[in-house]
Scaffold this active site. Sequence first.
Site, PDB file in Angstrom:
ATOM      1  N   SER A 140       0.979  -1.122   0.182  1.00  0.00           N
ATOM      2  CA  SER A 140      -0.093  -0.113   0.102  1.00  0.00           C
ATOM      3  C   SER A 140       0.951   1.238   0.067  1.00  0.00           C
ATOM      4  CB  SER A 140      -0.852   0.000   1.286  1.00  0.00           C
ATOM      5  OG  SER A 140      -1.250   1.225   1.535  1.00  0.00           O
ATOM      6  N   TYR A 153      -2.550  -2.220  10.175  1.00  0.00           N
ATOM      7  CA  TYR A 153      -2.495  -2.563   8.816  1.00  0.00           C
ATOM      8  C   TYR A 153      -0.999  -1.853   8.259  1.00  0.00           C
ATOM      9  CZ  TYR A 153      -4.122  -1.530   3.922  1.00  0.00           C
ATOM     10  OH  TYR A 153      -4.320  -1.559   2.291  1.00  0.00           O
ATOM     11  N   LYS A 157       1.553  -4.002   6.111  1.00  0.00           N
ATOM     12  CA  LYS A 157       2.135  -3.822   4.811  1.00  0.00           C
ATOM     13  C   LYS A 157       3.468  -3.557   4.717  1.00  0.00           C
ATOM     14  CE  LYS A 157      -1.940  -4.046   2.990  1.00  0.00           C
ATOM     15  NZ  LYS A 157      -2.151  -5.440   1.984  1.00  0.00           N
TER      16      LYS A 157
HETATM   17  N1  LIG Z   1      -8.456  -0.239  -2.158  1.00  0.00           N
HETATM   18  C1  LIG Z   1      -7.667   0.482  -1.992  1.00  0.00           C
HETATM   19  O1  LIG Z   1      -7.510   1.696  -2.255  1.00  0.00           O
HETATM   20  C2  LIG Z   1      -6.322  -0.129  -1.626  1.00  0.00           C
HETATM   21  C3  LIG Z   1      -5.189   0.564  -1.549  1.00  0.00           C
HETATM   22  C4  LIG Z   1      -3.807  -0.086  -1.255  1.00  0.00           C
HETATM   23  C5  LIG Z   1      -3.627  -1.375  -1.021  1.00  0.00           C
HETATM   24  N2  LIG Z   1      -5.037  -2.198  -1.121  1.00  0.00           N
HETATM   25  C6  LIG Z   1      -4.604  -3.680  -0.869  1.00  0.00           C
HETATM   26  O2  LIG Z   1      -5.271  -4.099  -1.899  1.00  0.00           O
HETATM   27  C7  LIG Z   1      -5.589  -5.705  -1.582  1.00  0.00           C
HETATM   28  C8  LIG Z   1      -7.243  -5.926  -1.885  1.00  0.00           C
HETATM   29  O3  LIG Z   1      -8.146  -4.828  -1.376  1.00  0.00           O
HETATM   30  P1  LIG Z   1      -9.235  -4.532  -2.080  1.00  0.00           P
HETATM   31  O4  LIG Z   1      -9.860  -2.778  -1.969  1.00  0.00           O
HETATM   32  O5  LIG Z   1      -9.783  -5.196  -3.429  1.00  0.00           O
HETATM   33  O6  LIG Z   1     -10.349  -5.195  -0.990  1.00  0.00           O
HETATM   34  P2  LIG Z   1     -11.669  -6.065  -0.962  1.00  0.00           P
HETATM   35  O7  LIG Z   1     -11.966  -5.878   0.262  1.00  0.00           O
HETATM   36  O8  LIG Z   1     -12.556  -5.483  -2.230  1.00  0.00           O
HETATM   37  O9  LIG Z   1     -10.981  -7.225  -1.392  1.00  0.00           O
HETATM   38  C9  LIG Z   1     -10.143  -8.106  -0.470  1.00  0.00           C
HETATM   39  C10 LIG Z   1     -10.690  -9.595  -0.773  1.00  0.00           C
HETATM   40  O10 LIG Z   1      -9.932 -10.527  -0.071  1.00  0.00           O
HETATM   41  C11 LIG Z   1     -10.812 -11.543   0.520  1.00  0.00           C
HETATM   42  N3  LIG Z   1     -10.203 -11.801   1.816  1.00  0.00           N
HETATM   43  C12 LIG Z   1     -10.484 -11.548   3.007  1.00  0.00           C
HETATM   44  N4  LIG Z   1      -9.763 -11.900   3.918  1.00  0.00           N
HETATM   45  C13 LIG Z   1      -9.441 -13.318   3.345  1.00  0.00           C
HETATM   46  C14 LIG Z   1      -8.849 -14.264   3.986  1.00  0.00           C
HETATM   47  N5  LIG Z   1      -8.629 -14.146   5.257  1.00  0.00           N
HETATM   48  N6  LIG Z   1      -8.532 -15.091   3.150  1.00  0.00           N
HETATM   49  C15 LIG Z   1      -8.653 -15.311   1.693  1.00  0.00           C
HETATM   50  N7  LIG Z   1      -9.456 -14.278   1.287  1.00  0.00           N
HETATM   51  C16 LIG Z   1      -9.843 -13.003   2.035  1.00  0.00           C
HETATM   52  C17 LIG Z   1     -12.253 -10.995   0.551  1.00  0.00           C
HETATM   53  O11 LIG Z   1     -12.949 -11.856   0.597  1.00  0.00           O
HETATM   54  C18 LIG Z   1     -12.084 -10.069  -0.829  1.00  0.00           C
HETATM   55  O12 LIG Z   1     -12.583 -10.772  -1.897  1.00  0.00           O
HETATM   56  C19 LIG Z   1      -5.834  -5.675   0.200  1.00  0.00           C
HETATM   57  O13 LIG Z   1      -4.413  -6.351   0.567  1.00  0.00           O
HETATM   58  C20 LIG Z   1      -5.458  -4.119   0.518  1.00  0.00           C
HETATM   59  O14 LIG Z   1      -4.711  -3.806   1.569  1.00  0.00           O
HETATM   60  C21 LIG Z   1      -6.183  -1.642  -1.414  1.00  0.00           C
END
Ligand SMILES: NC(=O)c1ccc[n+]([C@@H]2O[C@H](COP(=O)([O-])OP(=O)(O)OC[C@H]3O[C@@H](n4cnc5c(N)ncnc54)[C@H](O)[C@@H]3O)[C@@H](O)[C@H]2O)c1
Length: 267
Positions: A140, A153, A157
């Site tokens: 992130s 978090y 990360k």
């Molecule tokens: N959305 C953002 O702006 C953003 C920014 C930087 C980093 N991220 C990172 O990107 C990644 C995905 O985030 P997102 O925004 O798509 O979130 P999201 O919540 O839409 O998707 C996360 C997915 O992970 C699955 N998940 C959760 N816990 C789990 C587990 N224990 N085992 C298996 N699967 C599991 C969920 O069911 C979901 O499908 C994360 O690691 C998040 O920290 C997101």
Amino acid sequence: MLLDEKAVLVTGSGGGLGEGIARVCHREGATVVVADIRGNEAQRVAQSLGNRALAIECDVGHDADLDRLVAMSVGKFGRIDGLVNNAGVNFVKPFLETTSDDWDRVIRVDLRGAFFLTQKVCRQMLEQTPGGGSIVNIASVHTHAALPGSGPYDAAKWGLVGFGKSIAVELAAQDIRVNAISPGLLDTQIWQQIQAAAPDPAACSEYWKSNIPIERVIEPEEIGELAAFLLSDRSRAITGANIMADGGMTSQLISKEPYRSKPIEVN
Ligand SMILES: NC(=O)c1ccc[n+]([C@@H]2O[C@H](COP(=O)([O-])OP(=O)(O)OC[C@H]3O[C@@H](n4cnc5c(N)ncnc54)[C@H](O)[C@@H]3O)[C@@H](O)[C@H]2O)c1
């Protein structure tokens, strides 16, 4: 195509960013394992991809699930060439109110799960012929600068980037590469939640966009394009990196000025 003949496993790919990564990898010719704790959503994504896709329900925080995930992936596609540790849970709570349960919950999924899945996948990558592979950890922009209330978090990360560098150095000579992608604000459910929680969603959207140099949020498939490149042999010289994919967010010193400033000339 970038990923012809490659088998790629993407965690948390039943939605959001992971789904975007799975779609691009599949389009680039890979066979794709769609792994998610929400089995029905993993099924939805795998079915929409069609051939060369397998859905596996798993909790990345659960060691037995990780063993089953690797065994089923290898059982179906014979090998694993790429792993994307994307599954993650977000967290915001004031530091002074954060409990040990909060810490454990976030670290278990966002860091511990990624560490031990990487270990199991690397063992497989070293056994198979030809050996080697590529790991991509989804970190992130919080690995560059923080927001209040995100201690567990951010620790997770930073940990992903840290252990990634360590493994990158340790396994480089055995053709295993490990890199991180640090996305900025993405158009996933978290972006909907941020807007919905604001008193004026439209103003909230404008505020965020005006503070991102590219003036928009990032699409999941844009991160997918970068992940596919890092999983492919085209990036063979890159290991141990943490690439900011943030539309310039972490490159600007302060929030954008609300007006276009006049040039300041040097006399
Ligand atoms: N959305 C953002 O702006 C953003 C920014 C930087 C980093 N991220 C990172 O990107 C990644 C995905 O985030 P997102 O925004 O798509 O979130 P999201 O919540 O839409 O998707 C996360 C997915 O992970 C699955 N998940 C959760 N816990 C789990 C587990 N224990 N085992 C298996 N699967 C599991 C969920 O069911 C979901 O499908 C994360 O690691 C998040 O920290 C997101």
